[in-house]
Design an enzyme around this catalytic site. Structure first.
Site, short mmCIF file in Angstrom:
data_model
loop_
_atom_site.label_atom_id
_atom_site.label_comp_id
_atom_site.label_asym_id
_atom_site.label_seq_id
_atom_site.Cartn_x
_atom_site.Cartn_y
_atom_site.Cartn_z
N ILE A 242 -0.88 5.62 3.46
CA ILE A 242 -1.15 4.27 2.98
C ILE A 242 -2.47 4.26 2.21
O ILE A 242 -3.43 4.93 2.60
CB ILE A 242 -1.29 3.27 4.16
CG1 ILE A 242 -0.04 3.25 5.00
CG2 ILE A 242 -1.63 1.88 3.66
CD1 ILE A 242 -0.19 2.43 6.27
N CYS A 243 -2.52 3.47 1.15
CA CYS A 243 -3.78 3.15 0.48
C CYS A 243 -3.71 1.67 0.10
O CYS A 243 -2.98 0.92 0.73
CB CYS A 243 -4.02 4.06 -0.73
SG CYS A 243 -2.90 3.81 -2.10
N ARG A 244 -4.43 1.26 -0.89
CA ARG A 244 -4.41 -0.16 -1.25
C ARG A 244 -3.11 -0.54 -1.95
O ARG A 244 -2.47 -1.51 -1.58
CB ARG A 244 -5.61 -0.52 -2.12
CG ARG A 244 -5.69 -2.00 -2.44
CD ARG A 244 -7.01 -2.38 -3.11
NE ARG A 244 -7.07 -3.81 -3.33
CZ ARG A 244 -6.61 -4.41 -4.42
NH1 ARG A 244 -6.05 -3.71 -5.39
NH2 ARG A 244 -6.69 -5.72 -4.54
#
Length: 112
Positions: free
Chosen positions: A74-76
């Protein structure tokens, strides 16, 4: 050739979706959630069981990421997660998944 009416079609789709949900939940039941955002971003909000290893620190901390479990990255919004997935796959990880849309998707869904 088999012909089915509309109701049979809807029943079939609902059955397939239910089975897909069941298989997906089983597949990711004990997944390792890897958040590759910065510590500042992570401290603002994060998925409760996620482990934060920034993308830039990824290579030095790869031993913290299990190879025997699915890894959901996950990231932004998805770009850093994509890069992290590529790095992991290049290092022999097999079950690596990029959460499309990242934290913005989780926030929009009310999951964080």
């Amino acid at each position: 050739i088999f012909y089915i009416d509309y109701k049979q079609f809807i029943d079939l789709i609902q059955l397939l979706l239910a089975r897909y949900d069941e298989l997906t939940q089983e597949k990711f039941k004990n997944a390792f959630i890897l958040d590759v955002r910065t510590q500042e971003e992570f401290s603002e909000s994060h998925y409760e069981v996620a482990v934060n290893i920034e993308l830039d620190a990824h290579r030095g901390r790869s031993t913290e990421i299990p190879k025997d479990r699915p890894v959901i990255v996950i990231c932004r919004v998805g770009m850093r997660a994509y890069l992290a997935c590529r790095i992991l796959m290049g290092n022999g990880y097999k079950n690596v998944y990029d959460l499309s849309g990242g934290m913005l998707t989780l926030k929009a869904a009310g999951l964080v």
